[in-house]
Design a protein around this motif. Structure first.
Motif, PDB file in Angstrom:
ATOM      1  N   ALA A  88       0.829  -1.204   0.000  1.00  0.00           N
ATOM      2  CA  ALA A  88       0.000   0.000   0.000  1.00  0.00           C
ATOM      3  C   ALA A  88       0.863   1.254   0.000  1.00  0.00           C
ATOM      4  CB  ALA A  88      -0.928  -0.005   1.210  1.00  0.00           C
ATOM      5  N   ALA A  89       1.961   1.227   0.761  1.00  0.00           N
ATOM      6  CA  ALA A  89       2.866   2.374   0.794  1.00  0.00           C
ATOM      7  C   ALA A  89       3.525   2.591  -0.567  1.00  0.00           C
ATOM      8  CB  ALA A  89       3.925   2.163   1.870  1.00  0.00           C
ATOM      9  N   ALA A  90       3.870   1.496  -1.240  1.00  0.00           N
ATOM     10  CA  ALA A  90       4.482   1.611  -2.562  1.00  0.00           C
ATOM     11  C   ALA A  90       3.498   2.171  -3.580  1.00  0.00           C
ATOM     12  CB  ALA A  90       4.999   0.244  -3.013  1.00  0.00           C
ATOM     13  N   VAL A  91       2.238   1.741  -3.491  1.00  0.00           N
ATOM     14  CA  VAL A  91       1.211   2.269  -4.381  1.00  0.00           C
ATOM     15  C   VAL A  91       1.001   3.753  -4.122  1.00  0.00           C
ATOM     16  CG1 VAL A  91      -1.262   2.209  -4.899  1.00  0.00           C
ATOM     17  CG2 VAL A  91       0.026   0.078  -4.723  1.00  0.00           C
ATOM     18  N   ALA A  92       0.977   4.139  -2.855  1.00  0.00           N
ATOM     19  CA  ALA A  92       0.765   5.539  -2.502  1.00  0.00           C
ATOM     20  C   ALA A  92       1.879   6.429  -3.031  1.00  0.00           C
ATOM     21  CB  ALA A  92       0.642   5.683  -0.990  1.00  0.00           C
ATOM     22  N   ALA A  93       3.097   5.899  -3.103  1.00  0.00           N
ATOM     23  CA  ALA A  93       4.249   6.714  -3.477  1.00  0.00           C
ATOM     24  C   ALA A  93       4.517   6.748  -4.981  1.00  0.00           C
ATOM     25  CB  ALA A  93       5.495   6.202  -2.749  1.00  0.00           C
ATOM     26  N   ALA A  94       3.999   5.776  -5.728  1.00  0.00           N
ATOM     27  CA  ALA A  94       4.360   5.643  -7.140  1.00  0.00           C
ATOM     28  C   ALA A  94       3.294   6.224  -8.060  1.00  0.00           C
ATOM     29  CB  ALA A  94       4.580   4.169  -7.475  1.00  0.00           C
ATOM     30  N   PRO A  95       3.699   6.766  -9.200  1.00  0.00           N
ATOM     31  CA  PRO A  95       2.725   7.169 -10.229  1.00  0.00           C
ATOM     32  C   PRO A  95       1.997   5.943 -10.770  1.00  0.00           C
ATOM     33  CG  PRO A  95       4.901   8.123 -10.648  1.00  0.00           C
ATOM     34  CD  PRO A  95       5.082   7.087  -9.584  1.00  0.00           C
ATOM     35  N   VAL A  96       0.822   6.148 -11.326  1.00  0.00           N
ATOM     36  CA  VAL A  96       0.018   5.027 -11.809  1.00  0.00           C
ATOM     37  C   VAL A  96       0.770   4.228 -12.865  1.00  0.00           C
ATOM     38  CG1 VAL A  96      -2.115   4.379 -12.979  1.00  0.00           C
ATOM     39  CG2 VAL A  96      -2.146   6.195 -11.290  1.00  0.00           C
ATOM     40  N   GLU A  97       1.478   4.909 -13.773  1.00  0.00           N
ATOM     41  CA  GLU A  97       2.206   4.216 -14.834  1.00  0.00           C
ATOM     42  C   GLU A  97       3.258   3.275 -14.259  1.00  0.00           C
ATOM     43  OE1 GLU A  97       1.577   7.369 -14.693  1.00  0.00           O
ATOM     44  OE2 GLU A  97       0.494   7.921 -16.522  1.00  0.00           O
ATOM     45  N   ASP A  98       3.937   3.696 -13.183  1.00  0.00           N
ATOM     46  CA  ASP A  98       4.952   2.845 -12.563  1.00  0.00           C
ATOM     47  C   ASP A  98       4.314   1.654 -11.849  1.00  0.00           C
ATOM     48  OD1 ASP A  98       6.745   4.683 -13.478  1.00  0.00           O
ATOM     49  OD2 ASP A  98       7.197   5.578 -11.523  1.00  0.00           O
ATOM     50  N   ILE A  99       3.149   1.861 -11.287  1.00  0.00           N
ATOM     51  CA  ILE A  99       2.445   0.750 -10.636  1.00  0.00           C
ATOM     52  C   ILE A  99       2.098  -0.320 -11.667  1.00  0.00           C
ATOM     53  CG2 ILE A  99       0.349   0.093  -9.385  1.00  0.00           C
ATOM     54  CD1 ILE A  99       0.330   2.927  -8.213  1.00  0.00           C
ATOM     55  N   ILE A 100       1.609   0.107 -12.811  1.00  0.00           N
ATOM     56  CA  ILE A 100       1.230  -0.846 -13.862  1.00  0.00           C
ATOM     57  C   ILE A 100       2.455  -1.572 -14.404  1.00  0.00           C
ATOM     58  CG2 ILE A 100       0.260  -1.011 -16.195  1.00  0.00           C
ATOM     59  CD1 ILE A 100      -1.633   1.255 -15.443  1.00  0.00           C
ATOM     60  N   ALA A 101       3.595  -0.887 -14.449  1.00  0.00           N
ATOM     61  CA  ALA A 101       4.814  -1.493 -14.995  1.00  0.00           C
ATOM     62  C   ALA A 101       5.425  -2.519 -14.047  1.00  0.00           C
ATOM     63  CB  ALA A 101       5.839  -0.402 -15.300  1.00  0.00           C
ATOM     64  N   ASP A 102       5.131  -2.425 -12.764  1.00  0.00           N
ATOM     65  CA  ASP A 102       5.664  -3.356 -11.772  1.00  0.00           C
ATOM     66  C   ASP A 102       4.666  -4.493 -11.577  1.00  0.00           C
ATOM     67  OD1 ASP A 102       5.995  -4.505  -8.985  1.00  0.00           O
ATOM     68  OD2 ASP A 102       7.700  -3.134  -8.988  1.00  0.00           O
TER      69      ASP A 102
END
Length: 284
Positions: A88-102
């Protein structure tokens, strides 16, 4: 008066019950069954002493062991929250595009977004996100305001025509019923229908479309995502595709309102919803 008798064959007393000449023997219960019955009574008494059991006026007895199902549930929930805290902390800190790429983050956000969608979005878009009349289908490739992850995030966060949010996306089609006559509205509807069906585009509706509609929908009727103007050349219709439906929308257009969710759900949940909606298959 008792009708008990001694059975001649077994020498056991009968219960006094008789059916069609057949008497019931008053055999004692088997010892193993009797002791099992006594054991269950002892077990029940011990259980009610050890665990919460007896109802009181506003609560119940606590039990000598101090067990609480609510406390056990809270412990399990706290464990689940702790387990997902890093993601959840990683999602909160990352842009949406980076979340999708991971891959790991994407799977986590998609699952969390699916749960949030079921609570907040199915009322309008349906459990399968297929939408209905006036509510867009989120599975196709048609996006009024763009289907990139950031476009979807902005739409979810700030809504459409949601006046409580100063950043909401806003567009409004004018009511042409007060500007065009009945025949002109009919001709224009015929032209718009022909755009999506490959029909004759040389009728009187062509000039009406160029003069009144092309500024938003484009000369070819392809729409404009910067204005929220739909593509009129595909088979996707928000309020119906019949000539009568199209004429009604031209004459007195309906304008849906989607609430902005950022203040209610927070940035993290909005991102999770974005990833989920983008994963449905129509995201750009």
């Amino acid at each position: 008066m008792s009708d008990k008798k001694i059975d001649d064959v077994t020498g056991i007393s009968t219960t006094g019950h008789e059916w069609d000449g057949i008497r019931e023997l008053d055999n004692p219960m088997p010892r193993w069954w009797l002791w099992t019955f006594y054991a269950t009574i002892v077990w029940a008494l011990a259980y009610t002493i050890a665990y919460p059991a007896w109802p009181l006026i506003s609560s119940a007895t606590n039990g000598m062991l101090g067990y609480s199902s609510r406390a056990e549930l809270r412990t399990e929930l706290d464990g689940a929250v702790a387990a997902r805290a890093d993601y959840a902390a990683a999602v909160a800190a990352a842009p949406v595009e980076d979340i999708i790429a991971d891959e790991a983050l994407r799977q986590f956000a998609t699952s969390a977004g699916a749960a949030a969608f079921k609570v907040n979005c199915v009322q309008c878009h349906g459990s399968g996100a297929a939408g209905s009349a006036g509510y867009p289908n989120l599975n196709d490739d048609e996006w009024l305001w763009g289907g990139t992850p950031e476009d979807i995030r902005v739409t979810i966060a700030h809504g459409i025509r949601f006046e409580a949010d100063g950043k909401t996306r806003f567009s409004e089609m004018p009511a042409f019923g007060g500007m065009l006559g009945r025949d002109e509205v009919t001709a224009l509807a015929t032209h718009v229908k022909a755009l999506g069906e490959g029909g004759d585009l040389s009728g009187p509706g062509a000039e009406l479309f160029a003069n009144n509609c092309a500024s938003c929908h484009g000369e070819a009727g392809k729409g404009d995502i910067t204005l929220g103007a739909p593509d009129l050349t595909d088979a996707i219709w928000l309020y119906g595709s019949t000539s009568a439906d199209i004429a009604a929308q031209i004459r007195a257009p309906r304008h849906g309102v989607m609430p902005g969710w950022i203040d209610r759900l927070g940035e993290t949940t909005v991102k999770e919803l974005t990833v989920y909606v983008h994963s449905l298959g129509g995201g750009q």
